[in-house]
Design a protein around this motif. Structure first.
Motif, PDB file in Angstrom:
ATOM      1  N   HIS A   1      43.923  36.235  41.166  1.00  0.00           N
ATOM      2  CA  HIS A   1      44.031  36.249  39.553  1.00  0.00           C
ATOM      3  C   HIS A   1      44.988  37.356  39.336  1.00  0.00           C
ATOM      4  O   HIS A   1      44.762  38.548  39.526  1.00  0.00           O
ATOM      5  N   ASN A   2      46.161  37.085  38.691  1.00  0.00           N
ATOM      6  CA  ASN A   2      47.101  38.026  38.067  1.00  0.00           C
ATOM      7  C   ASN A   2      46.798  38.654  36.875  1.00  0.00           C
ATOM      8  O   ASN A   2      47.535  39.475  36.299  1.00  0.00           O
ATOM      9  N   TYR A   3      45.859  37.950  36.228  1.00  0.00           N
ATOM     10  CA  TYR A   3      45.533  38.453  34.678  1.00  0.00           C
ATOM     11  C   TYR A   3      44.057  38.445  34.670  1.00  0.00           C
ATOM     12  O   TYR A   3      43.363  37.615  35.310  1.00  0.00           O
ATOM     13  N   ASP A   4      43.673  39.128  33.468  1.00  0.00           N
ATOM     14  CA  ASP A   4      42.089  39.099  33.240  1.00  0.00           C
ATOM     15  C   ASP A   4      41.948  37.747  32.697  1.00  0.00           C
ATOM     16  O   ASP A   4      42.898  36.948  32.129  1.00  0.00           O
ATOM     17  N   TYR A   5      40.927  37.029  32.877  1.00  0.00           N
ATOM     18  CA  TYR A   5      40.591  35.687  32.529  1.00  0.00           C
ATOM     19  C   TYR A   5      39.176  35.532  32.088  1.00  0.00           C
ATOM     20  O   TYR A   5      38.162  36.230  32.550  1.00  0.00           O
TER      21      TYR A   5
ATOM     22  N   LYS B   1      37.902  40.576  35.386  1.00  0.00           N
ATOM     23  CA  LYS B   1      39.137  40.935  35.525  1.00  0.00           C
ATOM     24  C   LYS B   1      40.346  40.745  36.391  1.00  0.00           C
ATOM     25  O   LYS B   1      39.813  40.015  37.496  1.00  0.00           O
ATOM     26  N   ARG B   2      41.710  41.057  36.400  1.00  0.00           N
ATOM     27  CA  ARG B   2      42.618  40.673  36.981  1.00  0.00           C
ATOM     28  C   ARG B   2      42.218  41.349  38.517  1.00  0.00           C
ATOM     29  O   ARG B   2      41.493  42.176  38.941  1.00  0.00           O
TER      30      ARG B   2
ATOM     31  N   GLU C   1      43.661  32.487  30.679  1.00  0.00           N
ATOM     32  CA  GLU C   1      44.210  33.823  31.011  1.00  0.00           C
ATOM     33  C   GLU C   1      44.858  34.586  29.830  1.00  0.00           C
ATOM     34  O   GLU C   1      45.521  33.989  29.188  1.00  0.00           O
TER      35      GLU C   1
END
Length: 126
Positions: free
Chosen positions: A66-70, A103-104, A124
């Motif tokens: 994952h490149n972003y918090d989600y 978290k990312r 995201e």
């Protein structure tokens, strides 16, 4: 552990080849993507909302980071099996409407542990 990464900005994750030490693990198809179906519902400068649909047991998202918090919001009760980067599998029982946040940087493959169709919404924070 060395991996090949495939950027997939349309779904906000980086797809990865599975760890080499996992004997007998097979990705669906040759695209390194899983068999679950991502449908992007909202995509703007602040958020991306994706519905992940699994047809049945064993359907998976494919290895990704994952490149972003989600956050994830289940749209029905069900079970997900999460395979981490070391190959360990954890089982999560989800309840409709009860979200969780991560978290990312999370790296995993998400598999359906349900005999019937299952889906969740992923939000995201870009």
């Amino acid at each position: 552990m060395a991996r090949e990464w495939l950027e997939s900005p349309s779904i906000g994750v980086t797809l990865a080849a599975p760890p080499l030490k996992q004997e007998g693990f097979k990705m669906c198809g040759t695209s390194k993507e899983g068999s679950a179906v991502p449908t992007v519902l909202i995509d703007n400068p602040c958020t991306r909302v994706t519905r992940w649909s699994f047809a049945g047991r064993g359907d998976n998202t494919g290895w990704h980071r994952h490149n972003y918090d989600y956050l994830v919001v289940p749209v029905q009760d069900g079970v997900l099996e999460i395979r981490d980067a070391e190959g360990a599998i954890s089982r999560s029982e989800l309840k409709v409407g009860v979200p969780y946040f991560r978290k990312r940087g999370v790296e995993h493959d998400v598999l359906s542990g349900n005999d019937t169709a299952f889906a969740f919404i992923e939000v995201e924070f870009l």
